[in-house]
Motif scaffolding. Sequence first.
Motif, PDB file in Angstrom:
ATOM      1  N   PHE A  27      38.447  33.809  44.297  1.00  0.00           N
ATOM      2  CA  PHE A  27      38.872  35.141  44.732  1.00  0.00           C
ATOM      3  C   PHE A  27      39.530  35.925  43.590  1.00  0.00           C
ATOM      4  O   PHE A  27      39.146  37.038  43.294  1.00  0.00           O
ATOM      5  N   ASP A  28      40.519  35.317  42.959  1.00  0.00           N
ATOM      6  CA  ASP A  28      41.263  36.051  41.936  1.00  0.00           C
ATOM      7  C   ASP A  28      40.456  36.289  40.671  1.00  0.00           C
ATOM      8  O   ASP A  28      40.671  37.261  39.969  1.00  0.00           O
ATOM      9  N   GLY A  29      39.532  35.375  40.390  1.00  0.00           N
ATOM     10  CA  GLY A  29      38.724  35.531  39.192  1.00  0.00           C
ATOM     11  C   GLY A  29      37.585  36.531  39.387  1.00  0.00           C
ATOM     12  O   GLY A  29      37.065  37.082  38.418  1.00  0.00           O
ATOM     13  N   ALA A  30      37.208  36.781  40.626  1.00  0.00           N
ATOM     14  CA  ALA A  30      36.092  37.679  40.905  1.00  0.00           C
ATOM     15  C   ALA A  30      36.506  39.132  40.697  1.00  0.00           C
ATOM     16  O   ALA A  30      37.586  39.539  41.120  1.00  0.00           O
ATOM     17  N   ARG A  31      35.665  39.878  40.040  1.00  0.00           N
ATOM     18  CA  ARG A  31      35.928  41.308  39.844  1.00  0.00           C
ATOM     19  C   ARG A  31      35.043  42.108  40.781  1.00  0.00           C
ATOM     20  O   ARG A  31      33.823  41.877  40.838  1.00  0.00           O
ATOM     21  N   VAL A  32      35.665  43.048  41.473  1.00  0.00           N
ATOM     22  CA  VAL A  32      34.901  43.874  42.407  1.00  0.00           C
ATOM     23  C   VAL A  32      33.775  44.606  41.689  1.00  0.00           C
ATOM     24  O   VAL A  32      32.654  44.706  42.201  1.00  0.00           O
ATOM     25  N   ASP A  33      34.046  45.053  40.477  1.00  0.00           N
ATOM     26  CA  ASP A  33      33.003  45.723  39.701  1.00  0.00           C
ATOM     27  C   ASP A  33      31.813  44.808  39.460  1.00  0.00           C
ATOM     28  O   ASP A  33      30.664  45.238  39.508  1.00  0.00           O
ATOM     29  N   ALA A  34      32.115  43.531  39.203  1.00  0.00           N
ATOM     30  CA  ALA A  34      31.041  42.576  38.943  1.00  0.00           C
ATOM     31  C   ALA A  34      30.193  42.366  40.185  1.00  0.00           C
ATOM     32  O   ALA A  34      28.961  42.273  40.102  1.00  0.00           O
ATOM     33  N   GLY A  51      35.204  47.839  52.897  1.00  0.00           N
ATOM     34  CA  GLY A  51      36.659  47.952  52.974  1.00  0.00           C
ATOM     35  C   GLY A  51      37.226  47.463  51.660  1.00  0.00           C
ATOM     36  O   GLY A  51      36.738  47.851  50.609  1.00  0.00           O
ATOM     37  N   ASP A  52      38.199  46.603  51.716  1.00  0.00           N
ATOM     38  CA  ASP A  52      38.779  46.155  50.452  1.00  0.00           C
ATOM     39  C   ASP A  52      38.314  44.746  50.095  1.00  0.00           C
ATOM     40  O   ASP A  52      37.510  44.130  50.781  1.00  0.00           O
ATOM     41  N   LYS A  53      38.863  44.235  48.990  1.00  0.00           N
ATOM     42  CA  LYS A  53      38.417  42.943  48.462  1.00  0.00           C
ATOM     43  C   LYS A  53      38.654  41.821  49.478  1.00  0.00           C
ATOM     44  O   LYS A  53      37.827  40.918  49.612  1.00  0.00           O
ATOM     45  N   ASP A  54      39.757  41.910  50.195  1.00  0.00           N
ATOM     46  CA  ASP A  54      40.068  40.891  51.188  1.00  0.00           C
ATOM     47  C   ASP A  54      39.023  40.852  52.300  1.00  0.00           C
ATOM     48  O   ASP A  54      38.572  39.777  52.705  1.00  0.00           O
ATOM     49  N   ALA A  55      38.666  42.019  52.779  1.00  0.00           N
ATOM     50  CA  ALA A  55      37.666  42.085  53.845  1.00  0.00           C
ATOM     51  C   ALA A  55      36.343  41.502  53.359  1.00  0.00           C
ATOM     52  O   ALA A  55      35.660  40.774  54.082  1.00  0.00           O
ATOM     53  N   LEU A  56      36.011  41.811  52.120  1.00  0.00           N
ATOM     54  CA  LEU A  56      34.775  41.291  51.538  1.00  0.00           C
ATOM     55  C   LEU A  56      34.812  39.771  51.493  1.00  0.00           C
ATOM     56  O   LEU A  56      33.850  39.087  51.857  1.00  0.00           O
TER      57      LEU A  56
END
Lengths: 215, 215
Positions: A27-34, A51-56
Amino acid sequence: MVSGDRSRETIERITRAAVEIFSEKGFDGARVDAIAGRAGVNKATLYYHIGDKDALYRMVLRNVITDTVDQIESALSSLSAPEEKLRAYVRIFAGSAADNPGMAPIMMRELASGSKNLPDEIALIYGRTIDLVTEILEEGIRQGVFIKVSPLLIYVMVAGGVVLYRLTDSVRERLAVEAGKHYDVEGAEEEGIIREIETIIMNAVMKRGMNGEAE
Amino acid sequence: MVSGDRSRETIERITRAAVEIFSEKGFDGARVDAIAGRAGVNKATLYYHIGDKDALYRMVLRNVITDTVDQIESALSSLSAPEEKLRAYVRIFAGSAADNPGMAPIMMRELASGSKNLPDEIALIYGRTIDLVTEILEEGIRQGVFIKVSPLLIYVMVAGGVVLYRLTDSVRERLAVEAGKHYDVEGAEEEGIIREIETIIMNAVMKRGMNGEAE
DNA sequence: TAAGTTAAACTAAACGGTTGGTAGAAAGGT
DNA sequence: ACCTTTCTACCAACCGTTTAGTTTAACTTA
């Protein structure tokens, strides 16, 4: 957050990309842009739909778990003898882990962080797998073909074994090239390994004098 | 980067804090500030002694792995019968995982990310564990007390089982309080669980007619 | 015309890492 | 015995960059 028909496909692409990247980086290493990049959509589109990163992330968790559990449940429904069911369970679980390579890393990381992000609803689905093993084993004990063993421990040894086998793949490869140490199973194709795990588990639970010996 | 005597203690405090936080959050989730904070030192002090975040992480990895492997190796050196050794191996491995709660999460996350950050040197130490199991099983096969099984698979099933058992602890607790589902092992104290894993493994590898039955 | 999509610029916060400097003990000179 | 220098360990504050998330205005397709 609407579901037209174009939307559905876009959301699927995003989900697939998210499974890949979350499984590679956590989770923390993943970039939303990526994730947006790999899905081939603009970041704004991702936020528009999901929605946001958490929802994803929760979406991804739900996906990998339900996929696995559904696969196992449907495969077992056609069988009845506990020996057959237990064998099938091992095979299907291992097969499912192979078909869905994101599952093992994502689940292990999630468990490693105390399952903080596992919604109750999804935890329940996860619990169904243990229920399944429990039913198989209890039925076998009633029929007098299995000895009394803890279903939970059989569950963790099968799942843990399969998952750890997959996850240590790259380390074993490194040990092979750099130290000449080969830790392969004999006849090490997918199929052979699964069959041997199956055998080990059957040996562990079958009552003596009830089955053909192994090897 | 010197090692006086005050230094040694500081470095130890930092290491302990780092093990805790890396095990809770993973590499990317861990904040250097949080580690320094928990160690009770200034962030600059951490950088002064250790280097960067990567170096700190490698230090932690080396620590947890060597701890475990050393513990197992020394415990086994006093035994000779393969049955005894295999039983002891399971017990010590499980005990070591309990004594060193950071080990399971850190190792699982590291493996989940393809072991990218596992230096070769440490991977080799890790490999010694598999060697150990291999020797035990081969000796048992030579003596005619074990059937032929893949040491690697026995290794992953023991380690995977123990680790997964520990990591699923919190989920099982949630399932218990929120769905009334109890997945405990009967007589579920640490000791009882370890003994049962031991039994399952022994059943799986013992040649028939060579040991007392389980249950 | 509506929903879906895009590129691009932007913000606020968080984070890894650095800088410049201090306390205090030991060493050295006289 | 008294300064003075040196060295280790440590810190508060800061810097530069990255990142999640937003906004806007324009374009597309059903």
